[in-house]
Design a protein around this motif. Structure first.
Motif, PDB file in Angstrom:
ATOM      1  N   VAL A  14       0.864  -1.188   0.000  1.00 37.61           N
ATOM      2  CA  VAL A  14       0.000   0.000   0.000  1.00 37.61           C
ATOM      3  C   VAL A  14       0.901   1.239   0.000  1.00 37.61           C
ATOM      4  O   VAL A  14       2.067   1.168   0.407  1.00 37.61           O
ATOM      5  CB  VAL A  14      -0.967   0.046   1.217  1.00 37.61           C
ATOM      6  CG1 VAL A  14      -1.730  -1.247   1.399  1.00 37.61           C
ATOM      7  CG2 VAL A  14      -0.237   0.400   2.488  1.00 37.61           C
ATOM      8  N   SER A  15       0.339   2.345  -0.421  1.00 39.00           N
ATOM      9  CA  SER A  15       1.122   3.590  -0.434  1.00 39.00           C
ATOM     10  C   SER A  15       0.802   4.389   0.828  1.00 39.00           C
ATOM     11  O   SER A  15      -0.258   4.204   1.432  1.00 39.00           O
ATOM     12  CB  SER A  15       0.760   4.424  -1.670  1.00 39.00           C
ATOM     13  OG  SER A  15      -0.563   4.936  -1.520  1.00 39.00           O
ATOM     14  N   PRO A  16       1.710   5.279   1.221  1.00 43.21           N
ATOM     15  CA  PRO A  16       1.411   6.125   2.391  1.00 43.21           C
ATOM     16  C   PRO A  16       0.104   6.904   2.193  1.00 43.21           C
ATOM     17  O   PRO A  16      -0.660   7.079   3.147  1.00 43.21           O
ATOM     18  CB  PRO A  16       2.617   7.070   2.460  1.00 43.21           C
ATOM     19  CG  PRO A  16       3.730   6.322   1.811  1.00 43.21           C
ATOM     20  CD  PRO A  16       3.073   5.518   0.711  1.00 43.21           C
ATOM     21  N   GLY A  17      -0.144   7.348   0.969  1.00 43.35           N
ATOM     22  CA  GLY A  17      -1.382   8.092   0.704  1.00 43.35           C
ATOM     23  C   GLY A  17      -2.610   7.228   0.921  1.00 43.35           C
ATOM     24  O   GLY A  17      -3.618   7.677   1.472  1.00 43.35           O
ATOM     25  N   GLU A  18      -2.528   5.987   0.485  1.00 43.09           N
ATOM     26  CA  GLU A  18      -3.656   5.072   0.716  1.00 43.09           C
ATOM     27  C   GLU A  18      -3.859   4.832   2.206  1.00 43.09           C
ATOM     28  O   GLU A  18      -4.979   4.756   2.699  1.00 43.09           O
ATOM     29  CB  GLU A  18      -3.398   3.736   0.009  1.00 43.09           C
ATOM     30  CG  GLU A  18      -3.521   3.815  -1.515  1.00 43.09           C
ATOM     31  CD  GLU A  18      -3.143   2.509  -2.198  1.00 43.09           C
ATOM     32  OE1 GLU A  18      -3.714   2.216  -3.265  1.00 43.09           O
ATOM     33  OE2 GLU A  18      -2.270   1.779  -1.667  1.00 43.09           O
ATOM     34  N   LEU A  19      -2.742   4.705   2.924  1.00 39.34           N
ATOM     35  CA  LEU A  19      -2.827   4.441   4.367  1.00 39.34           C
ATOM     36  C   LEU A  19      -3.465   5.610   5.109  1.00 39.34           C
ATOM     37  O   LEU A  19      -4.285   5.419   6.003  1.00 39.34           O
ATOM     38  CB  LEU A  19      -1.417   4.169   4.909  1.00 39.34           C
ATOM     39  CG  LEU A  19      -1.315   3.409   6.219  1.00 39.34           C
ATOM     40  CD1 LEU A  19      -1.951   2.029   6.115  1.00 39.34           C
ATOM     41  CD2 LEU A  19       0.136   3.291   6.652  1.00 39.34           C
ATOM     42  N   SER A  20      -3.097   6.820   4.719  1.00 38.83           N
ATOM     43  CA  SER A  20      -3.637   7.991   5.422  1.00 38.83           C
ATOM     44  C   SER A  20      -5.040   8.345   4.963  1.00 38.83           C
ATOM     45  O   SER A  20      -5.718   9.137   5.606  1.00 38.83           O
ATOM     46  CB  SER A  20      -2.705   9.191   5.208  1.00 38.83           C
ATOM     47  OG  SER A  20      -2.782   9.627   3.864  1.00 38.83           O
ATOM     48  N   GLY A  21      -5.463   7.755   3.847  1.00 37.77           N
ATOM     49  CA  GLY A  21      -6.786   8.072   3.332  1.00 37.77           C
ATOM     50  C   GLY A  21      -6.764   9.207   2.328  1.00 37.77           C
ATOM     51  O   GLY A  21      -7.803   9.574   1.777  1.00 37.77           O
ATOM     52  N   ALA A  22      -5.583   9.771   2.041  1.00 33.04           N
ATOM     53  CA  ALA A  22      -5.488  10.890   1.101  1.00 33.04           C
ATOM     54  C   ALA A  22      -5.659  10.417  -0.345  1.00 33.04           C
ATOM     55  O   ALA A  22      -6.121  11.175  -1.192  1.00 33.04           O
ATOM     56  CB  ALA A  22      -4.136  11.591   1.268  1.00 33.04           C
ATOM     57  N   ALA A  23      -5.269   9.181  -0.616  1.00 34.46           N
ATOM     58  CA  ALA A  23      -5.346   8.667  -1.983  1.00 34.46           C
ATOM     59  C   ALA A  23      -6.417   7.591  -2.091  1.00 34.46           C
ATOM     60  O   ALA A  23      -6.655   6.841  -1.140  1.00 34.46           O
ATOM     61  CB  ALA A  23      -3.991   8.102  -2.409  1.00 34.46           C
ATOM     62  N   GLU A  24      -7.039   7.540  -3.259  1.00 33.64           N
ATOM     63  CA  GLU A  24      -8.039   6.506  -3.539  1.00 33.64           C
ATOM     64  C   GLU A  24      -7.318   5.158  -3.672  1.00 33.64           C
ATOM     65  O   GLU A  24      -6.322   5.058  -4.389  1.00 33.64           O
ATOM     66  CB  GLU A  24      -8.742   6.873  -4.859  1.00 33.64           C
ATOM     67  CG  GLU A  24      -9.992   6.074  -5.168  1.00 33.64           C
ATOM     68  CD  GLU A  24     -11.121   6.286  -4.149  1.00 33.64           C
ATOM     69  OE1 GLU A  24     -11.994   5.434  -4.097  1.00 33.64           O
ATOM     70  OE2 GLU A  24     -11.090   7.307  -3.406  1.00 33.64           O
ATOM     71  N   PRO A  25      -7.761   4.099  -2.973  1.00 35.01           N
ATOM     72  CA  PRO A  25      -7.068   2.811  -3.076  1.00 35.01           C
ATOM     73  C   PRO A  25      -7.114   2.249  -4.494  1.00 35.01           C
ATOM     74  O   PRO A  25      -8.156   2.284  -5.145  1.00 35.01           O
ATOM     75  CB  PRO A  25      -7.865   1.908  -2.131  1.00 35.01           C
ATOM     76  CG  PRO A  25      -8.611   2.827  -1.235  1.00 35.01           C
ATOM     77  CD  PRO A  25      -8.879   4.064  -2.030  1.00 35.01           C
ATOM     78  N   SER A  26      -5.976   1.780  -4.962  1.00 32.06           N
ATOM     79  CA  SER A  26      -5.931   1.151  -6.283  1.00 32.06           C
ATOM     80  C   SER A  26      -5.871  -0.364  -6.112  1.00 32.06           C
ATOM     81  O   SER A  26      -5.406  -0.874  -5.096  1.00 32.06           O
ATOM     82  CB  SER A  26      -4.693   1.623  -7.046  1.00 32.06           C
ATOM     83  OG  SER A  26      -3.531   1.163  -6.388  1.00 32.06           O
TER      84      SER A  26
END
Lengths: 209, 218
Positions: B80-92
C-alpha cells in the motif's frame, strides 16, 4: 527492508503514524483499505476468527495429555516425536509445525514462555492468554519462575527443579502435567477435563478429580 | 525483556477468555490474512514489531504492536502507499490481489502452517551433553541493528546441549531477505545461577532454542 532509514520515498519511517491512533479505528481502516485493494476478504477474516474462537483451543491439548496418561505407547511416541504424534490426532497447523512435549515429574516441573514475543503452540492450546503475552510474564518467568507460579497458586516442593523453556525458535512446547492422584478409574474424557490450559503451559497443575 | 525488573504481578485469567477487546479478533485476522499474501515471512514480521520506536513498543498493547507493524510492512513492501494508508489517496487494485486468502481456503491454510526446518545446512557441531558458550552479544552479526533470536539475558553464558531440533531457517538472515541459511538448532540448558545474580533455586534451569552460529564450544 522493513526498516530502511535510507529510503524516504515511501514517506515516514513509521507509516503506522498515518493511521488513526485509536486501535479499533486502526483495525477498521486497515481492513477497509486492504479489502478495497482486493487483498483481504472479510469472510476469510470471519473464518480465521471462527477457527480460533470455536475450533482450535486448549481442549485439543487436553486430549493429548489424557492419552499420554492412559496409553503408554502413545506417551512414548509423544515424548519421542510430538509433532508426528499430535498430527495423527489432527492437531498439526500454524504455530505448531514443530512440537516438543515435556513431561512433569516429581523432580522436574516444566514451564513455557516466549521472552522475545509470544510463541505458543496454537494447534494444541489456541490463542495465548493475555498474561502469556504480558510484559510481566515475559520478563519474569525466566528469572523468578517460582514467584510467578505462586501468583497462579502453585507452590512446588524444594526437591522439584523448575525448567523454564524460552521458545526462541519455531519449536513449540507442550507441558504434560502430572496425572493427579485419585484419577485411576476415570476414562479419557473425564481425565481431559482435569487438564487445564495453564497446566499445559506449566503455570498450573492438573486439577484433582 | 527476559529478566527485566519492575513489571509487577502476572494476572491469571479464565480459560474461555480468548479476546480482551472487541477489535482484537479483527486485528489478529487481518494480520494473518495480510501475511498470507506472501509479501513477507514470519521473521520479517517479527522484526517489524521489534523495530517499532522503543517508546511505541513499550506503550502499545500486544495487538497494537501487530497493527503498527502491519501498517509499516505494507508500506515498506509497496503493498500500500502512504497516501492510501492515510486516506489521502483513492485505493488502487493491488497486483497481489490474485493471492488473496479466500474464506474457503482458511481451514487448509491454517492447518498447513509453515514449517521452519530445511534440508542441507552445515553438519551439527554439537551433540547432547556438550558444553557451549553463547556469543557475547545479542545482536545480528550480518545486519547492524537487525533481527536476532538470541535474548540479551543469555548472551555470553555457558550451558549444555539438551537436544537437537534438526536444521532450521536462521531468522537473522530470513528477517532481512538474505535467504533461509538453515543451521542446526539446539535446545540449550542454562543453570539459573549462570543467568541470574539471585537465582531462586540452585537446581532450576532455563532452556533456550539456539542456532549453531549463536554457539561456540565451552
Amino acid at each position: 527492508m522493513p526498516h530502511d532509514h535510507s529510503d524516504h520515498s515511501h514517506g515516514p519511517d513509521h507509516p503506522h503514524t498515518l493511521l488513526p491512533p485509536e486501535p479499533a479505528l486502526r483495525v477498521r481502516a486497515l481492513e477497509t483499505l486492504l479489502e478495497r485493494k482486493g487483498l483481504v476478504d472479510p469472510a476469510a477474516l470471519d473464518a480465521i476468527i471462527d477457527t480460533y474462537e470455536n475450533r482450535i483451543g486448549p481442549r485439543g491439548g487436553a486430549q493429548v495429555v489424557a492419552r499420554a496418561w492412559t496409553e503408554p505407547e502413545f506417551r512414548a511416541a509423544l515424548l519421542e516425536d510430538a509433532t508426528a504424534a499430535v498430527a495423527d490426532m489432527g492437531l498439526y497447523g500454524r504455530q505448531g509445525e514443530h512440537i516438543v512435549a515435556v513431561e512433569n515429574t516429581g523432580t522436574v516441573h516444566n514451564m513455557v514462555v516466549c521472552t522475545l514475543c509470544s510463541c505458543y503452540p496454537w494447534p494444541l492450546l489456541g490463542i495465548p492468554p493475555g498474561w502469556y503475552k504480558s510484559d510481566a510474564y515475559r520478563a519474569r518467568a525466566v528469572r523468578e519462575p517460582r514467584k510467578v507460579l505462586a501468583e497462579f497458586g502453585v507452590t512446588l516442593p524444594r526437591e522439584t527443579a523448575v525448567r523454564v523453556w524460552d521458545s526462541t525458535a519455531e519449536v513449540r512446547y507442550l507441558v504434560v502435567p502430572r496425572r493427579p492422584e485419585g484419577a485411576e478409574g476415570l476414562d479419557k474424557e473425564a481425565l481431559a477435563a482435569l487438564v487445564t490450559r495453564d497446566s499445559m503451559i506449566g503455570c498450573g497443575l492438573a486439577v484433582n478429580p | 525483556m527476559g529478566g527485566r525488573f519492575g513489571d509487577g504481578a502476572v494476572v491469571p485469567e479464565p480459560e474461555g477468555e480468548v479476546w480482551h477487546e472487541e477489535w482484537h479478533p479483527r486485528a489478529l485476522a487481518v494480520t494473518l490474512a495480510a501475511g498470507a499474501l506472501g509479501a513477507w515471512n514470519i521473521d520479517v514480521s517479527r522484526h517489524a514489531r521489534e523495530a517499532l520506536r522503543p517508546p511505541d513498543y513499550a506503550r502499545f498493547s500486544y495487538y497494537e504492536k501487530w497493527l503498527a507493524a502491519l501498517a509499516d510492512l505494507l508500506v515498506a513492501r509497496d503493498v500500500v502507499s502512504p497516501g492510501e494508508l492515510s486516506g489521502a489517496a483513492e485505493p488502487s487494485q493491488s497486483p497481489l490481489a490474485a493471492k488473496k486468502l479466500q474464506a474457503a481456503d482458511v481451514p487448509a491454510a491454517l492447518a498447513r502452517g509453515g514449517p521452519a526446518d530445511r534440508p542441507g545446512g552445515p553438519d551439527p557441531a554439537f551433540g547432547p551433553g556438550d558444553a557451549v558458550r553463547t556469543r557475547p552479544f545479542s545482536e545480528n552479526r550480518m545486519v547492524e541493528g537487525g533481527h536476532t533470536r538470541m535474548p540479551a539475558y543469555a548472551a555470553g553464558r555457558v550451558g549444555r546441549i539438551l537436544r537437537r531440533h534438526g536444521t532450521h531457517v536462521l531468522p537473522d538472515a530470513s528477517a532481512h531477505d538474505l535467504g533461509d541459511r538453515p543451521e542446526p538448532l539446539y535446545a540449550v540448558a542454562f543453570p539459573a545461577a549462570a543467568l541470574w545474580a539471585h537465582p531462586e533455586h540452585p537446581g532450576d534451569e532455563v532452556v533456550l532454542d539456539l542456532w549453531q552460529s549463536y554457539l561456540e564450544p565451552a
